[in-house]
Design a protein around this motif. Structure first.
Motif, PDB file in Angstrom:
ATOM      1  N   GLU A  40      19.792   0.856  21.121  1.00  0.00           N
ATOM      2  CA  GLU A  40      21.067   1.489  21.492  1.00  0.00           C
ATOM      3  C   GLU A  40      21.488   2.530  20.464  1.00  0.00           C
ATOM      4  O   GLU A  40      21.922   3.627  20.810  1.00  0.00           O
ATOM      5  N   ASN A  41      21.372   2.189  19.184  1.00  0.00           N
ATOM      6  CA  ASN A  41      21.785   3.141  18.160  1.00  0.00           C
ATOM      7  C   ASN A  41      20.824   4.319  18.067  1.00  0.00           C
ATOM      8  O   ASN A  41      21.219   5.423  17.702  1.00  0.00           O
ATOM      9  N   ARG A  42      19.588   4.075  18.430  1.00  0.00           N
ATOM     10  CA  ARG A  42      18.609   5.174  18.500  1.00  0.00           C
ATOM     11  C   ARG A  42      19.000   6.146  19.597  1.00  0.00           C
ATOM     12  O   ARG A  42      18.984   7.369  19.398  1.00  0.00           O
ATOM     13  N   ARG A  43      19.376   5.602  20.768  1.00  0.00           N
ATOM     14  CA  ARG A  43      19.792   6.464  21.882  1.00  0.00           C
ATOM     15  C   ARG A  43      21.068   7.230  21.549  1.00  0.00           C
ATOM     16  O   ARG A  43      21.222   8.403  21.894  1.00  0.00           O
ATOM     17  N   ALA A  44      21.997   6.535  20.861  1.00  0.00           N
ATOM     18  CA  ALA A  44      23.276   7.154  20.516  1.00  0.00           C
ATOM     19  C   ALA A  44      23.189   8.025  19.271  1.00  0.00           C
ATOM     20  O   ALA A  44      24.171   8.673  18.896  1.00  0.00           O
ATOM     21  N   LYS A  45      22.018   8.005  18.623  1.00  0.00           N
ATOM     22  CA  LYS A  45      21.805   8.791  17.403  1.00  0.00           C
ATOM     23  C   LYS A  45      22.811   8.423  16.313  1.00  0.00           C
ATOM     24  O   LYS A  45      23.325   9.293  15.593  1.00  0.00           O
ATOM     25  N   THR A  46      23.101   7.128  16.186  1.00  0.00           N
ATOM     26  CA  THR A  46      24.002   6.658  15.148  1.00  0.00           C
ATOM     27  C   THR A  46      23.199   6.052  13.998  1.00  0.00           C
ATOM     28  O   THR A  46      22.096   5.549  14.197  1.00  0.00           O
TER      29      THR A  46
END
Length: 388
Positions: A40-46
């Motif tokens: 999820e954080n990879r997709r959100a670039k966080t």
């Protein structure tokens, strides 16, 4: 520089390594909740992981790393620590969860220029001393593998003999150092001691030592006891300036202001967040910041005071341990840290989202490497690799 991240967990070690200039080309983690967190954080670039590859979810023993041979600058990871945890069953090499042999295998197959591995302080207990030496020798000579059916202690004998003999100049060898580090000494608002192993491939000729401490308890006590700057900065009334009597006495003995930065405290980390118990509506506006009931204190488990670094966040063998991972208020009342508060204590960014229930998210955080600690080590390693 190219890196491989093993036993990635929620990504704390990898995030710090990435901030130091390494780009992961392969990430392996068996736990689905941790993989969901990374995805999820990879997709959100966080958290700076937008360019990470998709994590490989599964058993590392089934992953072949030989395609990366000679192409990797750093291998990093935290082999599962249950066999050595002070809260575990202390089975060490007899525990099937011991993944150190797999960490050594990845080093052998990829021949990286360096590696960084992290584990619990319990690995340095006297009862594990021989196995700790076995780990170091394996990391030093990763090609000297166990023979079929060979017990680990017999393998240790062969490693010792090889170490004291004149080895081949062409063999794969690493210069390995390890040390127990307190994350509070490197800008993490938590007393968290972990043993860190760092190795450089011997042919590089790199001379290395662990980075110096940047923060200290005495610097914090100077600001609290001698100058009062800490309390003024946080606008804490005189009646609420409570310190452990032993810390107060130590602070009063200080003569000169330390040159290091002060340890960061729980108040430094979470003081600007609304209390999820007292202000739930405001807290709900913050990611992963919800009140979790059921906290209670008992002997030896009294929570973390606001004006010291937090006690070590723990995952527990069977979920979050009772009496741990708590805030202790000035009036003596306690409550569990929220996921967001715990993430701050582990120096994850506020945009980083954790997957799963409160218990599952806290397990991920309890097992994580603080991002700031990983960055401090990774940046030092990177500087030496660039200069080599």
């Amino acid at each position: 520089m190219r890196a491989i991240e093993l036993f990635a967990g929620a990504g704390g070690l990898g995030m710090g390594i990435s901030k130091a200039g390494f780009k992961p080309v392969q990430i392996v983690e068996w736990d689905r909740w941790c993989c969901d967190t990374i995805r999820e954080n990879r997709r959100a670039k966080t958290g700076g992981i937008g360019r990470w590859p998709e994590p490989i979810e599964g058993d590392i023993r089934k992953v072949d790393f030989r395609k990366h041979e000679g192409k990797i600058d750093l291998v990093s990871g935290g082999p599962p620590c249950q066999p050595f945890s002070l809260g575990g069953k202390h089975r060490a090499h007899a525990d099937t969860r011991d993944m150190w042999p797999e960490a050594v295998r990845v080093v052998r197959e990829t021949r990286p220029r360096a590696f960084v591995f992290e584990n619990v302080k319990g690995l340095t207990r006297a009862s594990f001393a021989t196995y700790l030496a076995h780990i170091v020798h394996q990391l030093t000579y990763p090609e000297l593998t166990p023979l079929p059916g060979e017990a680990w202690n017999d393998h240790m004998v062969r490693l010792e003999r090889h170490h004291t003999a004149r080895g081949s100049q062409d063999e794969l060898r690493y210069n390995v150092v390890y040390r127990v580090l307190n994350a509070a000494n490197h800008g993490v608002p938590q007393r968290r001691e972990r043993v860190v192993f760092v190795g450089f491939r011997a042919d590089l000729g790199i001379e290395w030592s662990f980075p110096e401490h940047t923060h200290s308890l005495d610097a914090l006590l100077w600001d609290q006891v001698r100058s009062g700057e800490y309390w003024d900065r946080h606008e804490v009334a005189a009646r609420d300036r409570l310190l452990d009597p032993r810390l107060l006495a130590r602070g009063r003995m200080l003569i000169e202001k330390p040159t290091t930065a002060p340890w960061l405290t729980v108040r430094d980390a979470i003081g600007d967040l609304p209390d999820p118990q007292l202000a739930p509506e405001l807290a709900a506006k913050c990611l992963n910041h919800r009140f979790q009931g059921g906290a209670r204190s008992y002997v030896g488990h009294t929570g973390s005071p606001m004006d010291e670094p937090a006690k070590t966040l723990k995952a527990g063998v069977h979920g979050v341990p009772g009496g741990e991972n708590m805030l202790r208020r000035a009036d003596g009342s306690v409550r569990y840290f929220s996921v967001r508060e715990s993430a701050r204590l582990q120096t994850f960014p506020d945009t980083f989202r954790f997957h799963g229930s409160w218990t599952e998210s806290m397990r991920q955080l309890g097992n994580a490497v603080p991002v700031q600690l990983a960055h401090a080590i990774g940046a030092n390693v990177a500087r030496n690799l660039v200069a080599a």
